[in-house]
Design a protein around this motif. Sequence first.
Motif, PDB file in Angstrom:
ATOM      1  N   ASN A   1       0.803  -1.223   0.000  1.00 18.59           N
ATOM      2  CA  ASN A   1       0.000   0.000   0.000  1.00 18.59           C
ATOM      3  C   ASN A   1       0.840   1.279   0.000  1.00 18.59           C
ATOM      4  O   ASN A   1       0.316   2.359  -0.286  1.00 18.59           O
ATOM      5  CB  ASN A   1      -0.941   0.016   1.203  1.00 18.59           C
ATOM      6  N   ASN A   2       2.120   1.179   0.336  1.00 14.27           N
ATOM      7  CA  ASN A   2       2.948   2.371   0.470  1.00 14.27           C
ATOM      8  C   ASN A   2       4.200   2.345  -0.393  1.00 14.27           C
ATOM      9  O   ASN A   2       5.108   3.148  -0.188  1.00 14.27           O
ATOM     10  CB  ASN A   2       3.354   2.553   1.940  1.00 14.27           C
ATOM     11  N   ARG A   3       4.257   1.450  -1.365  1.00 17.14           N
ATOM     12  CA  ARG A   3       5.479   1.316  -2.163  1.00 17.14           C
ATOM     13  C   ARG A   3       5.802   2.563  -2.973  1.00 17.14           C
ATOM     14  O   ARG A   3       6.940   2.784  -3.338  1.00 17.14           O
ATOM     15  CB  ARG A   3       5.411   0.083  -3.045  1.00 17.14           C
ATOM     16  N   CYS A   4       4.817   3.407  -3.234  1.00 20.99           N
ATOM     17  CA  CYS A   4       5.103   4.642  -3.976  1.00 20.99           C
ATOM     18  C   CYS A   4       5.631   5.750  -3.057  1.00 20.99           C
ATOM     19  O   CYS A   4       6.128   6.759  -3.537  1.00 20.99           O
ATOM     20  CB  CYS A   4       3.867   5.110  -4.731  1.00 20.99           C
ATOM     21  N   HIS A   5       5.559   5.559  -1.736  1.00 20.63           N
ATOM     22  CA  HIS A   5       6.001   6.579  -0.781  1.00 20.63           C
ATOM     23  C   HIS A   5       7.390   6.303  -0.204  1.00 20.63           C
ATOM     24  O   HIS A   5       8.024   7.207   0.328  1.00 20.63           O
ATOM     25  CB  HIS A   5       5.018   6.690   0.381  1.00 20.63           C
ATOM     26  N   PHE A   6       7.829   5.045  -0.253  1.00 17.72           N
ATOM     27  CA  PHE A   6       9.100   4.660   0.360  1.00 17.72           C
ATOM     28  C   PHE A   6       9.915   3.805  -0.607  1.00 17.72           C
ATOM     29  O   PHE A   6       9.362   3.097  -1.432  1.00 17.72           O
ATOM     30  CB  PHE A   6       8.870   3.828   1.634  1.00 17.72           C
ATOM     31  N   ILE A   7      11.210   3.856  -0.461  1.00 14.13           N
ATOM     32  CA  ILE A   7      12.085   2.973  -1.214  1.00 14.13           C
ATOM     33  C   ILE A   7      12.489   1.847  -0.259  1.00 14.13           C
ATOM     34  O   ILE A   7      13.482   1.953   0.469  1.00 14.13           O
ATOM     35  CB  ILE A   7      13.316   3.724  -1.756  1.00 14.13           C
ATOM     36  N   PHE A   8      11.690   0.797  -0.200  1.00 15.87           N
ATOM     37  CA  PHE A   8      11.894  -0.272   0.762  1.00 15.87           C
ATOM     38  C   PHE A   8      13.207  -1.009   0.540  1.00 15.87           C
ATOM     39  O   PHE A   8      13.802  -1.522   1.482  1.00 15.87           O
ATOM     40  CB  PHE A   8      10.713  -1.239   0.736  1.00 15.87           C
ATOM     41  N   GLU A   9      13.687  -1.027  -0.687  1.00 16.84           N
ATOM     42  CA  GLU A   9      14.961  -1.673  -0.996  1.00 16.84           C
ATOM     43  C   GLU A   9      16.103  -1.031  -0.198  1.00 16.84           C
ATOM     44  O   GLU A   9      17.048  -1.701   0.203  1.00 16.84           O
ATOM     45  CB  GLU A   9      15.235  -1.564  -2.502  1.00 16.84           C
ATOM     46  N   ASP A  10      15.998   0.271   0.065  1.00 22.02           N
ATOM     47  CA  ASP A  10      17.038   0.978   0.805  1.00 22.02           C
ATOM     48  C   ASP A  10      17.102   0.578   2.276  1.00 22.02           C
ATOM     49  O   ASP A  10      18.066   0.888   2.967  1.00 22.02           O
ATOM     50  CB  ASP A  10      16.838   2.491   0.704  1.00 22.02           C
TER      51      ASP A  10
ATOM     52  N   LEU B   1      17.323  -2.464   3.374  1.00 25.43           N
ATOM     53  CA  LEU B   1      18.256  -3.572   3.511  1.00 25.43           C
ATOM     54  C   LEU B   1      19.659  -3.003   3.521  1.00 25.43           C
ATOM     55  O   LEU B   1      20.048  -2.273   2.622  1.00 25.43           O
ATOM     56  CB  LEU B   1      18.087  -4.568   2.355  1.00 25.43           C
ATOM     57  N   SER B   2      20.422  -3.331   4.540  1.00 29.81           N
ATOM     58  CA  SER B   2      21.731  -2.719   4.682  1.00 29.81           C
ATOM     59  C   SER B   2      22.809  -3.393   3.843  1.00 29.81           C
ATOM     60  O   SER B   2      23.753  -2.741   3.414  1.00 29.81           O
ATOM     61  CB  SER B   2      22.145  -2.708   6.156  1.00 29.81           C
ATOM     62  N   ASN B   3      22.706  -4.677   3.601  1.00 29.60           N
ATOM     63  CA  ASN B   3      23.698  -5.389   2.819  1.00 29.60           C
ATOM     64  C   ASN B   3      23.117  -6.739   2.418  1.00 29.60           C
ATOM     65  O   ASN B   3      22.123  -7.182   2.980  1.00 29.60           O
ATOM     66  CB  ASN B   3      24.980  -5.589   3.618  1.00 29.60           C
ATOM     67  N   ARG B   4      23.754  -7.390   1.466  1.00 31.18           N
ATOM     68  CA  ARG B   4      23.301  -8.706   1.022  1.00 31.18           C
ATOM     69  C   ARG B   4      24.426  -9.713   1.202  1.00 31.18           C
ATOM     70  O   ARG B   4      25.584  -9.412   0.899  1.00 31.18           O
ATOM     71  CB  ARG B   4      22.888  -8.658  -0.442  1.00 31.18           C
ATOM     72  N   TYR B   5      24.065 -10.884   1.686  1.00 27.01           N
ATOM     73  CA  TYR B   5      25.032 -11.949   1.933  1.00 27.01           C
ATOM     74  C   TYR B   5      24.543 -13.237   1.293  1.00 27.01           C
ATOM     75  O   TYR B   5      23.343 -13.500   1.254  1.00 27.01           O
ATOM     76  CB  TYR B   5      25.193 -12.182   3.444  1.00 27.01           C
TER      77      TYR B   5
ATOM     78  N   PHE C   1      25.689  -4.368  15.778  1.00 28.11           N
ATOM     79  CA  PHE C   1      25.019  -3.117  15.405  1.00 28.11           C
ATOM     80  C   PHE C   1      25.754  -2.353  14.299  1.00 28.11           C
ATOM     81  O   PHE C   1      25.591  -1.150  14.171  1.00 28.11           O
ATOM     82  CB  PHE C   1      24.802  -2.207  16.623  1.00 28.11           C
ATOM     83  N   ARG C   2      26.543  -3.052  13.490  1.00 23.76           N
ATOM     84  CA  ARG C   2      27.166  -2.405  12.335  1.00 23.76           C
ATOM     85  C   ARG C   2      26.204  -2.378  11.156  1.00 23.76           C
ATOM     86  O   ARG C   2      26.390  -1.622  10.221  1.00 23.76           O
ATOM     87  CB  ARG C   2      28.454  -3.130  11.947  1.00 23.76           C
ATOM     88  N   GLU C   3      25.171  -3.216  11.207  1.00 17.82           N
ATOM     89  CA  GLU C   3      24.124  -3.231  10.181  1.00 17.82           C
ATOM     90  C   GLU C   3      22.785  -3.392  10.872  1.00 17.82           C
ATOM     91  O   GLU C   3      22.691  -3.972  11.947  1.00 17.82           O
ATOM     92  CB  GLU C   3      24.325  -4.401   9.222  1.00 17.82           C
ATOM     93  N   VAL C   4      21.750  -2.892  10.228  1.00 13.23           N
ATOM     94  CA  VAL C   4      20.412  -2.992  10.782  1.00 13.23           C
ATOM     95  C   VAL C   4      19.685  -4.209  10.249  1.00 13.23           C
ATOM     96  O   VAL C   4      19.147  -5.013  11.006  1.00 13.23           O
ATOM     97  CB  VAL C   4      19.592  -1.719  10.487  1.00 13.23           C
ATOM     98  N   LYS C   5      19.684  -4.388   8.941  1.00 11.28           N
ATOM     99  CA  LYS C   5      18.907  -5.467   8.342  1.00 11.28           C
ATOM    100  C   LYS C   5      19.661  -6.084   7.176  1.00 11.28           C
ATOM    101  O   LYS C   5      19.361  -5.800   6.021  1.00 11.28           O
ATOM    102  CB  LYS C   5      17.549  -4.928   7.883  1.00 11.28           C
TER     103      LYS C   5
END
Length: 68
Positions: A29-38, A40-44, A59-63
Motif C-alpha cells: 500500500n505504500n510502495r510509492c512513498h518509500f524505497i523499501f529496498e534501501d 536492507l543494509s547489505n546482502r550476503y 550493530f554495524r548493520e540494521v537489516k
Amino acid sequence: MSTEKQRTVLGVMSGDTEHYYKALQFIQNNRCHFIFEDMLSNRYRLDQINDAMETMQSFREVKPAVVP
C-alpha cells in the motif's frame, strides 16, 4: 536442499503470520512513498550467514539480507 555435507539449518520465528501479513500489506500500500529496498543494509550469500549475523549483532548493520 542437499544433505551430502550433513548440514543442519535452524530457523527462528520472530513474529506471527499476522504480523508478516500486515507488513506485506503496508509495503504493497505504500510502495510509492518509500524505497523499501534501501532498508536492507547489505546482502550476503548463505555461506556468509555468520558474517551477516555478526554485523547485525554488533550493530554495524540494521537489516542484512541473505540471498541465494
